[in-house]
Design a protein around this motif. Structure first.
Motif, short mmCIF file in Angstrom:
data_model
loop_
_atom_site.label_atom_id
_atom_site.label_comp_id
_atom_site.label_asym_id
_atom_site.label_seq_id
_atom_site.Cartn_x
_atom_site.Cartn_y
_atom_site.Cartn_z
N ARG A 200 -5.01 -5.76 6.49
CA ARG A 200 -4.70 -7.11 6.30
C ARG A 200 -4.80 -6.78 4.70
NH1 ARG A 200 -8.84 -9.33 8.21
NH2 ARG A 200 -9.94 -11.31 6.89
N LYS A 201 -5.82 -7.11 3.65
CA LYS A 201 -5.34 -7.00 1.76
C LYS A 201 -4.59 -6.02 1.38
CE LYS A 201 -9.43 -8.98 1.56
NZ LYS A 201 -9.11 -10.39 0.12
N ILE A 202 -3.75 -4.91 2.25
CA ILE A 202 -2.81 -4.32 1.74
C ILE A 202 -1.92 -5.06 1.62
CG2 ILE A 202 -1.45 -2.14 1.72
CD1 ILE A 202 -3.12 -0.80 3.13
N ASN A 203 -1.28 -4.88 0.51
CA ASN A 203 0.19 -6.66 0.03
C ASN A 203 1.18 -5.31 0.91
OD1 ASN A 203 1.93 -8.17 -0.71
ND2 ASN A 203 2.30 -6.78 -2.43
N VAL A 221 -8.39 -0.67 6.37
CA VAL A 221 -8.16 0.32 6.24
C VAL A 221 -8.65 1.83 5.99
CG1 VAL A 221 -7.03 1.42 3.39
CG2 VAL A 221 -7.42 -1.17 4.01
N GLY A 222 -8.95 2.14 6.62
CA GLY A 222 -10.27 3.64 6.54
C GLY A 222 -9.52 3.86 7.98
N ASP A 223 -10.02 2.47 8.68
CA ASP A 223 -9.22 2.96 10.18
C ASP A 223 -7.71 3.79 10.30
OD1 ASP A 223 -11.71 2.12 11.07
OD2 ASP A 223 -10.80 0.13 11.89
N LEU A 224 -6.63 2.73 9.45
CA LEU A 224 -5.61 2.91 9.28
C LEU A 224 -5.15 4.80 8.66
CD1 LEU A 224 -2.44 1.80 9.88
CD2 LEU A 224 -2.93 0.81 7.04
N ALA A 229 -0.99 9.39 13.62
CA ALA A 229 0.42 9.47 13.12
C ALA A 229 1.65 8.87 14.69
CB ALA A 229 1.22 10.40 12.17
N GLY A 230 2.05 10.15 15.70
CA GLY A 230 2.33 9.75 16.30
C GLY A 230 2.31 7.97 16.55
N LEU A 231 1.14 7.67 17.29
CA LEU A 231 0.55 5.98 17.38
C LEU A 231 1.35 5.53 16.80
CD1 LEU A 231 -0.43 5.15 19.75
CD2 LEU A 231 -2.82 4.92 17.39
N LEU A 232 1.01 5.86 15.45
CA LEU A 232 1.32 3.95 14.60
C LEU A 232 3.25 4.51 14.94
CD1 LEU A 232 -0.48 4.60 11.27
CD2 LEU A 232 -0.23 3.34 12.83
N SER A 241 5.96 2.90 9.71
CA SER A 241 4.32 3.74 10.14
C SER A 241 4.49 4.96 9.02
CB SER A 241 4.69 4.42 11.57
OG SER A 241 5.81 5.47 11.38
N ALA A 242 5.48 5.09 8.15
CA ALA A 242 5.43 5.98 7.61
C ALA A 242 4.80 6.18 5.99
CB ALA A 242 6.23 7.21 7.45
N TRP A 243 5.40 4.60 6.11
CA TRP A 243 4.89 3.72 5.10
C TRP A 243 2.81 3.18 4.63
CZ3 TRP A 243 2.45 -1.54 4.24
CH2 TRP A 243 2.85 -1.52 3.14
N LEU A 244 2.54 2.72 6.37
CA LEU A 244 1.97 2.78 6.14
C LEU A 244 0.55 3.82 6.46
CD1 LEU A 244 1.38 1.01 9.95
CD2 LEU A 244 0.90 -0.16 7.82
N GLY A 245 1.48 4.72 6.70
CA GLY A 245 0.28 5.92 6.74
C GLY A 245 -0.38 6.62 4.75
N ASN A 246 0.82 5.88 4.01
CA ASN A 246 0.83 6.61 2.91
C ASN A 246 0.20 5.29 2.17
OD1 ASN A 246 2.41 9.06 2.62
ND2 ASN A 246 4.77 7.91 2.27
#
Length: 391
Positions: A200-203, A221-224, A229-232, A241-246
């Motif tokens: 949640r620290k990620i804006n 963040v490390g877990d993320l 990628a498929g799960l997300l 999900s693509a944004w989360l990965g980046n």
């Protein structure tokens, strides 16, 4: 010629509103102080020269916390918390009224001080800015320290700065060593400094997304960063999900936008008591019309017209909805804004009681600008279309 290495700073003033008040009332240093609420009494000077301050325990009525000192935060009192709940947690906290004129004054002072050293600034609000330091030859820590010193000398206030290769990481870093912090990281530091932090620290990861990540066993963040990628994508959709990965890898290509043009102008109000669309129709109608008129006045005063009209409603259960409509041409006319906002209002459920109502005008331009003229031409063409195929 090689492009300079990106050095983006995020500067965040430390407990800004509260810190401004402590300049005015230095005897409150080190004490739990809360700012906010409605109709809060100003401090009273006693005969012995000391001041008598209102206490949070004595507050009666609606309202939320605007900000609090770090001592109050240690007691669990944070911004946006309801006043009654805060009073239960910190009854002896000093309560001060909000003074936005003073906060805006100090905001201008700190931004001017920064601009004298590093003028490439993106204004993010009254108490925070991004600064592009990429073109400066000065060593990063020395430059950031010089900026912090300039802010302190201009305002008497402290700030925290994070410096990183992009805005995403810089914003995270500015919060790591508060107050009066200075954190500098590179991409090589992401796994060590950023991955252990809560996701949640990620804006951009809000409470709902954070809760969903937690149910998936993704806490940091490390877990993320290590998540499938498929799960997300299954749980958040392709785009998010693509944004989360980046962002979990510390990737962010957004530029520092130095334009000072506002994106929208809005007005909103929180009611003293929850209002019902039918039972309080007359009162709500007057408030709604007043908000539209005030937005129109702001547009005229600042020299803008806008094409997108929107509303914001917050219900008694604190859930929020927004709706907007795009007009054929830009406007700053109160009646036109009122009519368009009314169309938006008809598209939202009104069974629940309301605690907040807001009106916004976006897609701003200057009257007579190329954007405005193009919109006007498009509007005229639209209106000139015949109603059927008859010649």
């Amino acid at each position: 010629m090689n492009n300079p290495i990106r050095r983006i700073a995020h500067l965040d003033m430390d407990a800004f509103y509260a810190s401004v008040e402590l300049l005015r009332y230095p005897e409150l240093l080190g004490k739990a102080v809360v700012i906010g609420g409605r109709s809060v009494h100003q401090p009273v000077m006693r005969e012995d020269g000391t001041r008598e301050f209102a206490k949070l325990r004595d507050y009666v009525g609606r309202g939320v916390i605007t900000t609090s000192t770090y001592e109050a935060r240690a007691l669990g009192v944070f911004s946006a918390m309801g006043m009654m709940k805060a009073a239960q947690l910190a009854p002896e906290a000093v309560l001060l009224p909000v003074d936005f004129d003073s906060y805006r004054h100090y905001s201008r002072l700190f931004k001017k001080a920064v601009a004298s050293i590093a003028p490439l600034i993106e204004d993010r609000g009254i108490d925070e800015i991004y600064i592009d330091l990429s073109e400066h030859d000065e060593e990063t820590r020395a430059l950031a320290t010089r900026i912090k010193t300039a802010v302190s000398e201009a305002t008497g206030l402290s700030c925290s700065i994070g410096v990183a290769p992009n805005k995403l990481l810089a914003k995270i870093c500015s919060d790591l060593e508060k107050p009066n912090g200075l954190t500098i990281i590179g991409m090589d530091d992401v796994s060590m400094r950023i991955w252990p932090l809560p996701a949640r620290k990620i804006n951009g990861i809000g409470p709902k997304a954070a809760e969903k990540l937690t149910t998936l066993g993704i806490l940091t963040v490390g877990d993320l960063a290590k998540a499938d990628a498929g799960l997300l994508q299954d749980h958040f959709g392709r785009s998010y999900s693509a944004w989360l990965g980046n962002v979990a890898q510390g990737i962010d290509d957004r530029p520092v936008s130095t334009s000072s043009e506002p994106k929208s102008i809005s007005r909103e109000t929180t009611f003293e008591r929850d209002l019902h669309a039918r039972q309080d129709r007359e009162k709500l109608s007057g408030i709604f019309t007043s908000l539209c008129a005030r937005v129109a006045d702001d547009l005229h005063r600042k020299g803008y017209v806008g094409r997108t009209i929107g509303i914001k409603l917050r219900y008694a259960d604190f859930s929020t909805v927004t709706r907007d409509v795009t007009l054929a041409s830009s406007t700053a006319d109160a009646a036109t804004i009122r009519q368009a906002a009314g169309e938006c209002l008809r598209r939202v459920p009104l069974e629940q009681r309301l605690r907040l109502l807001g009106v916004r005008v976006g897609a701003l331009s200057k009257p007579g600008s190329m954007d405005d003229m193009q919109e006007e031409i498009q509007g005229e063409l639209f209106l000139a279309q015949p109603s059927d195929d008859r010649a």
